[in-house]
Scaffold this motif. Structure first.
Motif, mmCIF file in Angstrom:
data_model
loop_
_atom_site.group_PDB
_atom_site.id
_atom_site.type_symbol
_atom_site.label_atom_id
_atom_site.label_comp_id
_atom_site.label_asym_id
_atom_site.label_seq_id
_atom_site.Cartn_x
_atom_site.Cartn_y
_atom_site.Cartn_z
ATOM 1 N N PRO A 31 1.096 -15.038 -3.568
ATOM 2 C CA PRO A 31 1.272 -16.448 -3.937
ATOM 3 C C PRO A 31 1.678 -16.512 -5.428
ATOM 4 C CG PRO A 31 -0.859 -16.072 -2.877
ATOM 5 C CD PRO A 31 -0.270 -14.732 -3.152
ATOM 6 N N GLU A 32 2.360 -17.584 -5.769
ATOM 7 C CA GLU A 32 2.991 -17.681 -7.097
ATOM 8 C C GLU A 32 2.065 -17.350 -8.269
ATOM 9 O OE1 GLU A 32 6.127 -20.801 -8.965
ATOM 10 O OE2 GLU A 32 5.837 -20.734 -6.795
ATOM 11 N N LYS A 33 0.843 -17.853 -8.236
ATOM 12 C CA LYS A 33 -0.021 -17.695 -9.418
ATOM 13 C C LYS A 33 -0.480 -16.255 -9.669
ATOM 14 C CE LYS A 33 -4.555 -18.890 -7.480
ATOM 15 N NZ LYS A 33 -5.484 -19.972 -7.211
ATOM 16 N N PHE A 34 -0.275 -15.383 -8.649
ATOM 17 C CA PHE A 34 -0.694 -13.976 -8.815
ATOM 18 C C PHE A 34 0.495 -13.070 -9.167
ATOM 19 C CE2 PHE A 34 -3.803 -15.862 -5.885
ATOM 20 C CZ PHE A 34 -5.003 -15.484 -6.496
ATOM 21 N N ARG A 35 1.696 -13.664 -9.310
ATOM 22 C CA ARG A 35 2.871 -12.829 -9.588
ATOM 23 C C ARG A 35 2.928 -12.417 -11.055
ATOM 24 N NH1 ARG A 35 6.906 -16.605 -5.922
ATOM 25 N NH2 ARG A 35 5.796 -16.187 -3.972
ATOM 26 N N ASN A 36 3.683 -11.319 -11.281
ATOM 27 C CA ASN A 36 3.920 -10.807 -12.650
ATOM 28 C C ASN A 36 2.632 -10.420 -13.386
ATOM 29 O OD1 ASN A 36 6.709 -11.328 -12.282
ATOM 30 N ND2 ASN A 36 6.316 -13.486 -12.740
ATOM 31 N N LEU A 37 1.630 -9.993 -12.605
ATOM 32 C CA LEU A 37 0.371 -9.541 -13.228
ATOM 33 C C LEU A 37 0.203 -8.018 -13.093
ATOM 34 C CD1 LEU A 37 -2.053 -12.340 -11.890
ATOM 35 C CD2 LEU A 37 -0.998 -12.206 -14.157
ATOM 36 N N GLY A 38 1.289 -7.373 -12.638
ATOM 37 C CA GLY A 38 1.230 -5.908 -12.515
ATOM 38 C C GLY A 38 0.458 -5.419 -11.292
ATOM 39 N N PHE A 39 0.371 -6.268 -10.238
ATOM 40 C CA PHE A 39 -0.338 -5.864 -9.007
ATOM 41 C C PHE A 39 0.479 -4.807 -8.256
ATOM 42 C CE2 PHE A 39 -3.232 -9.758 -7.939
ATOM 43 C CZ PHE A 39 -3.772 -9.684 -9.221
ATOM 44 N N THR A 40 -0.219 -3.902 -7.584
ATOM 45 C CA THR A 40 0.438 -2.913 -6.702
ATOM 46 C C THR A 40 -0.161 -3.020 -5.302
ATOM 47 O OG1 THR A 40 -1.194 -1.298 -7.428
ATOM 48 C CG2 THR A 40 0.974 -1.234 -8.517
ATOM 49 N N LYS A 41 0.591 -2.462 -4.327
ATOM 50 C CA LYS A 41 0.170 -2.565 -2.912
ATOM 51 C C LYS A 41 -0.544 -1.299 -2.456
ATOM 52 C CE LYS A 41 4.469 -3.132 -1.532
ATOM 53 N NZ LYS A 41 5.627 -3.265 -0.620
ATOM 54 N N GLU A 42 -1.499 -1.466 -1.539
ATOM 55 C CA GLU A 42 -2.096 -0.325 -0.816
ATOM 56 C C GLU A 42 -1.007 0.250 0.094
ATOM 57 O OE1 GLU A 42 -3.747 2.424 0.271
ATOM 58 O OE2 GLU A 42 -5.595 1.346 -0.217
ATOM 59 N N THR A 43 -0.951 1.571 0.195
ATOM 60 C CA THR A 43 0.079 2.192 1.053
ATOM 61 C C THR A 43 -0.475 2.685 2.391
ATOM 62 O OG1 THR A 43 -0.300 4.288 -0.059
ATOM 63 C CG2 THR A 43 1.500 2.927 -0.908
ATOM 64 N N ASP A 44 -1.809 2.721 2.531
ATOM 65 C CA ASP A 44 -2.388 3.213 3.799
ATOM 66 C C ASP A 44 -2.220 2.185 4.921
ATOM 67 O OD1 ASP A 44 -3.168 5.430 2.459
ATOM 68 O OD2 ASP A 44 -5.333 5.102 2.626
ATOM 69 N N ILE A 45 -2.222 2.700 6.147
ATOM 70 C CA ILE A 45 -2.212 1.818 7.331
ATOM 71 C C ILE A 45 -3.580 1.894 8.016
ATOM 72 C CG2 ILE A 45 0.272 2.045 7.763
ATOM 73 C CD1 ILE A 45 -0.625 4.056 10.088
ATOM 74 N N MET A 46 -3.751 1.047 9.029
ATOM 75 C CA MET A 46 -5.017 1.033 9.769
ATOM 76 C C MET A 46 -5.015 2.058 10.893
ATOM 77 S SD MET A 46 -6.306 -2.788 10.223
ATOM 78 C CE MET A 46 -5.913 -4.012 9.002
ATOM 79 N N ASP A 47 -6.183 2.599 11.116
ATOM 80 C CA ASP A 47 -6.428 3.472 12.269
ATOM 81 C C ASP A 47 -5.994 2.740 13.545
ATOM 82 O OD1 ASP A 47 -7.604 5.070 14.206
ATOM 83 O OD2 ASP A 47 -9.653 4.455 13.754
ATOM 84 N N VAL A 48 -5.295 3.454 14.446
ATOM 85 C CA VAL A 48 -4.835 2.783 15.684
ATOM 86 C C VAL A 48 -6.003 2.295 16.543
ATOM 87 C CG1 VAL A 48 -2.552 3.824 15.921
ATOM 88 C CG2 VAL A 48 -4.531 5.025 16.846
ATOM 89 N N TRP A 49 -7.188 2.890 16.352
ATOM 90 C CA TRP A 49 -8.345 2.390 17.119
ATOM 91 C C TRP A 49 -8.736 0.990 16.637
ATOM 92 C CZ3 TRP A 49 -9.183 4.583 21.490
ATOM 93 C CH2 TRP A 49 -8.945 5.945 21.661
ATOM 94 N N PHE A 50 -8.398 0.690 15.376
ATOM 95 C CA PHE A 50 -8.649 -0.674 14.894
ATOM 96 C C PHE A 50 -7.668 -1.630 15.578
ATOM 97 C CE2 PHE A 50 -9.041 -4.342 12.207
ATOM 98 C CZ PHE A 50 -10.335 -4.284 11.711
ATOM 99 N N ASP A 51 -6.400 -1.166 15.764
ATOM 100 C CA ASP A 51 -5.410 -1.972 16.502
ATOM 101 C C ASP A 51 -5.935 -2.296 17.897
ATOM 102 O OD1 ASP A 51 -3.913 -1.044 14.338
ATOM 103 O OD2 ASP A 51 -2.168 -0.507 15.528
ATOM 104 N N SER A 52 -6.201 -1.220 18.658
ATOM 105 C CA SER A 52 -6.572 -1.444 20.067
ATOM 106 C C SER A 52 -7.948 -2.097 20.188
ATOM 107 C CB SER A 52 -6.527 -0.128 20.852
ATOM 108 O OG SER A 52 -7.463 0.785 20.347
ATOM 109 N N GLY A 53 -8.818 -1.848 19.178
ATOM 110 C CA GLY A 53 -10.127 -2.499 19.187
ATOM 111 C C GLY A 53 -10.048 -3.992 18.920
ATOM 112 N N SER A 54 -8.857 -4.462 18.521
ATOM 113 C CA SER A 54 -8.671 -5.897 18.228
ATOM 114 C C SER A 54 -8.088 -6.664 19.408
ATOM 115 C CB SER A 54 -7.727 -6.062 17.037
ATOM 116 O OG SER A 54 -8.139 -5.269 15.964
#
Length: 887
Positions: A508-531
């Motif tokens: 969202p706009e107010k959090f931009r340009n603050l030097g944030f980075t993204k997590e690169t990991d994905i979720m375990d497929v058991w979390f997918d199917s468990g949902s």
């Protein structure tokens, strides 16, 4: 010479176009087309739409490769249940699903493309993996259609669907808000071959040969009895971890000894001294001092490779089962090491990279694969006089279930679900679940009881991203405004958006340009199917669902993750009832494998015999345990099928002139009706308990008995009496009741055959399909007639035995020449039409039961034998046949 008289045209022979030959493979195609054209599945859903629902929620198979016998067993069992519940009037849509993320799909896509992951950008890899997964879904869908399932596949679910992913991320957000999800450095199963964390369910155990080393650690800080230059003797099967050694654990309550051997002094547990001396080949050794564990805690030693001075600490995991009673600690490479390391502030050294290569922290062993470092470490220890003993041992060791290569325990930063806060709720939810045996619930409870955490992060690209941002200080930012914003984007564009846009474009706009980075990991497929109980609503019905039915490996897989996620989401179990089946093995009870050449392809079975035979095999299996299949078992299944089919053919033929009017039944026919009603009740009870093997057993036993006796005695009535003879109509009534009941009872198991029977069953006011009929009903159990008729059947067995003897010793040729004399006081038995019921020539009463050959003539129409006074010699037929012909 006078020509033999021919009365064939005067007989009422069975007539039906229902064929003896099943031709199932062809008929299935025909009837499947008919069901689709008439929208039977949709019609049933519409008819039952306002009724109570019964949802069997399909656990998603992996969208990878052809279906196998295990898939077929699973989908057939589910379909039997969906069909019978639908016929009972429940609103029971079946929505098949597929698991579409994760490593196997990524692997398969890369191997088919003959490329490596690094040849693609993250977005390209995801697009390719998605295309591959969806192509596999289409392929498996077409293969599942061959099993005659009651669904038109118009509604399916896939875990890569953007709406599904958004629901899954909402669950993740809720769990995060409730403090169930956290990030931590923790030893987990790590697979260098997959370069990813593995869940417990992704680990298999196999034999592995490891080096077994006994190593002396040189003491640097003395105690009362232990001097500088003495050695703490440790044992390890993972020499490569010695590079990261930063402590030795002992048990403070054990007895230890200081022992002299080969001019060196070693500390070792007293109870293990003999074993150690044997392994180390100490011909002579001397105990210098007895020590308590507490004393050793005061010592320090020099770690053999990294040369740090390290402490001796107390370890809860030290046992006297094997080794030396002193355990070397590498805090980032074992669960207990990690816990004890944290408690005692031991130095943490990570000298292994994601791919298993050793880094600079491994000093002289850098740039070597961790497993290849073992002999190098051994050689180094030997050269430095620290190696006391070495041998190779074969033991059970954890492997990656996909690459089948060894894995390690390795501490890496991962995202976890903490199960502690919801343990009680999970148990409570599980207590509400119905199971059909005691062990199912116990097994699931045990799996969950021993689980404290669930590592849900994976270091891959193909999956649902963990949508966490880090601020410029690398701290996770937990803010619902951000989550809502990202989840909304995923719902619109799918989870690729996480990879296609920069961090600022996702915020969202107010959090931009603050030097944030993204997590690169994905979720375990058991979390997918468990949902899936959150992301899927079959026919707009929300969870909890009525039944989950999967293979027994899912206690630690899908059952487990589904229960955790559902309790976190709605504080309830996602399933009201739980059922599991075993694995499919070959005829000898061995695991199927291509290399052994013992696999049975379900589609080959369908092509050769038709899906009804495969379905009959599944229904006739004790599926709660492992089940077997091979050509011999399939031929036995064909035999059962043939008997059922032939009996139906006979009965359908016998009804060619039947008017389907209700008839009052008496005598043996009334007994048959009681038996049919009792059979119907038993079948229904077995269906309700999902005991299909008993359904088949009861039907098969009934049909064998019914054919061998009742059909035999009624042929005479059906073929030879007048069309409207009251007893003939009773027989037809019994046949019509049995056909109707059994075609309904078999419809869920043998849909094509039941439809085929119903097509030729000329009942008035027919439905468009047998599957539109209401299911069988239960009756109040009654065995009044069975009890009443028991003496007759005892008599029958005795008479048949006497006749058999006469035929054997050639006193007579066949049963219908017999004159039976019966000794009985029963007026009821005397009142029965015994000649007909025993299929003999004559019955009279005397003071002993015996059989003689009757001096008789044979009727050319009915082929029964008669005394001359009951016979027209000119026409060569009996008086009964003469009367019928004259009419």
């Amino acid at each position: 010479m006078e020509e033999k008289k021919d009365y064939k045209n005067t007989l009422l022979m069975p007539e039906t176009e229902f064929s003896m030959k099943a031709n199932l493979a062809e008929k299935e195609v025909m009837y499947n087309a008919k069901w689709l054209e008439n929208q039977i599945y949709q019609q049933l859903l519409k008819r039952n739409a306002n009724h109570e629902s019964f949802i069997l929620h399909d656990g998603p198979p992996y969208a990878n490769g052809n279906i196998h016998a295990g898939h077929a067993l699973n989908k057939i069992l589910k379909d039997i249940i969906v069909r019978f519940r639908t016929m009972q009037g429940f609103y029971s849509p079946f929505v098949p699903g597929w698991d579409t993320h994760g490593l196997p799909i990524e692997h398969k896509m890369l191997s088919e493309a003959k490329k490596n992951a690094k040849d693609f950008s993250a977005v390209e890899l995801r697009k390719q993996a998605a295309a591959y997964a969806l192509s596999q879904v289409e392929k498996q869908k077409e293969q599942f259609k061959r099993l005659s399932l009651l669904t038109d596949f118009s509604e399916i679910y896939v875990t890569l669907d953007k709406k599904f992913e958004a629901k899954q991320l909402k669950l993740f957000q809720k769990m995060l808000n409730e403090g169930l999800i956290y990030k931590d450095l923790k030893p987990i199963y790590w697979s260098p071959s997959s370069q990813s964390a593995l869940a417990e369910a992704e680990v298999e155990y196999a034999d592995h040969v490891s080096p077994s080393l006994y190593v002396g650690f040189e003491v640097s800080k003395e105690t009362e009895h232990i001097k500088k230059g003495d050695y703490l003797l440790i044992w390890t099967t993972t020499p490569w971890t010695l590079i990261a050694n930063s402590g030795v654990a002992i048990n403070a309550d054990f007895d230890y000894v200081l022992v002299k051997a080969n001019n060196k002094r070693y500390v070792v547990a007293k109870d293990l001294l003999e074993t150690v001396a044997q392994v180390a080949k100490w011909e002579e050794f001397e105990v210098i001092a007895n020590l308590k564990g507490k004393e050793i805690l005061e010592a320090k030693y020099i770690s053999p490779i990294n040369k740090m001075e390290c402490p001796v600490v107390e370890g809860h995991h030290v046992t006297l089962e094997n080794g030396t009673g002193l355990v070397h600690m590498a805090p980032l490479f074992g669960e207990d090491d990690f816990i004890i390391g944290n408690k005692n502030n031991l130095v943490k050294i990570m000298h292994v990279e994601d791919d298993g290569m050793l880094n600079d922290k491994a000093l002289q062993f850098a740039n070597v694969f961790y497993d290849d470092a073992n002999p190098l470490v051994g050689k180094f220890l030997e050269e430095n006089g620290l190696l006391v003993a070495f041998k190779k041992i074969k033991h059970s060791y954890p492997h990656d279930w996909r690459t089948h290569l060894p894995i390690m325990y390795r501490a890496t930063p991962q995202w976890f679900v903490s199960l502690k806060p919801i343990k009680e709720e999970i148990q409570k939810a599980l207590n509400t679940v119905q199971t059909y045996n005691d062990w199912s619930k116990k097994r699931l409870a045990l799996m969950l009881e021993n689980r404290e955490t669930w590592c849900i992060s994976r270091q891959r690209t193909w999956g649902v991203p963990i949508i966490i941002f880090y601020d410029k200080n690398k701290q996770p930012v937990i803010d619902n405004e951000i989550f809502d914003y990202v989840i909304n984007l995923v719902e619109q564009f799918g989870s690729d958006v996480w990879y296609e846009r920069s961090a600022d474009e996702l915020l969202p706009e107010k959090f931009r340009n603050l030097g944030f980075t993204k997590e690169t990991d994905i979720m375990d497929v058991w979390f997918d199917s468990g949902s899936t109980s959150i992301g899927v609503e079959p026919g707009n019905v929300k969870a909890p669902f009525d039944l989950y039915l999967e293979g027994s490996d899912q206690y630690r897989g899908w059952f487990n993750s589904s229960l955790i996620n559902s309790v976190a989401w709605r504080a309830k179990s996602p399933f009201k009832a739980l059922l599991s089946h075993g694995f499919v093995l070959d005829g000898k009870g061995q695991k199927m494998s291509k290399s052994k050449g013992n696999t049975i392809d379900p589609l080959d079975v369908v092509n050769k015999y038709g899906s009804d035979i495969l379905r009959l095999w599944a229904a006739n299996s004790e599926y709660t345990a492992d089940v077997t299949i091979d050509d011999k078992i399939l031929l036995q299944t064909v035999e059962i099928y043939r008997k059922i089919r032939n009996t139906f053919k006979f009965m359908l033929g016998a009804l060619s002139d039947y008017d389907f009017k209700d008839v009052e039944v008496s005598s043996i026919h009334a007994l048959m009706l009681e038996r049919i009603n009792n059979l119907e009740t038993r079948i229904l009870n077995n269906y309700e308990q999902y005991r299909f093997v008993n359904v088949i057993k009861d039907i098969n036993n009934f049909i064998i008995d019914f054919s061998s006796y009742y059909i035999s005695i009624t042929k005479d009535i059906l073929y030879l009496e007048k069309v409207n003879n009251p007893e003939r109509r009773q027989v037809q009534y019994i046949f019509s009741q049995l056909i109707l009941m059994l075609s309904k009872a078999l419809a869920p198991i043998l849909p094509t055959t039941a439809e085929d029977i119903y097509t030729y069953f000329n009942i008035p006011l027919k439905e468009i399909s047998v599957h539109m009929l209401p299911f069988i009903k239960g009756h109040a159990f009654s065995d009044d007639l069975e009890t009443k008729w028991a003496p007759f059947f005892e008599l029958k067995e005795e008479v048949y035995r006497l006749i058999e003897e006469k035929i054997k010793n050639q006193t007579m040729k066949r049963q219908n020449e017999a004159h039976v004399i019966i000794n009985t006081d029963s007026e009821w038995i005397k009142s029965l039409p015994l000649t007909k019921l025993l299929m003999v020539a004559k019955v009279s009463f005397g003071n002993e039961t015996k059989v003689e050959k009757l001096d008789s003539v044979k009727c050319l129409r009915c082929w029964n034998h008669f005394e001359k006074n009951n016979f027209d010699e000119k026409l060569e037929i009996c008086n009964r046949c003469k009367e019928v012909i004259n009419e």
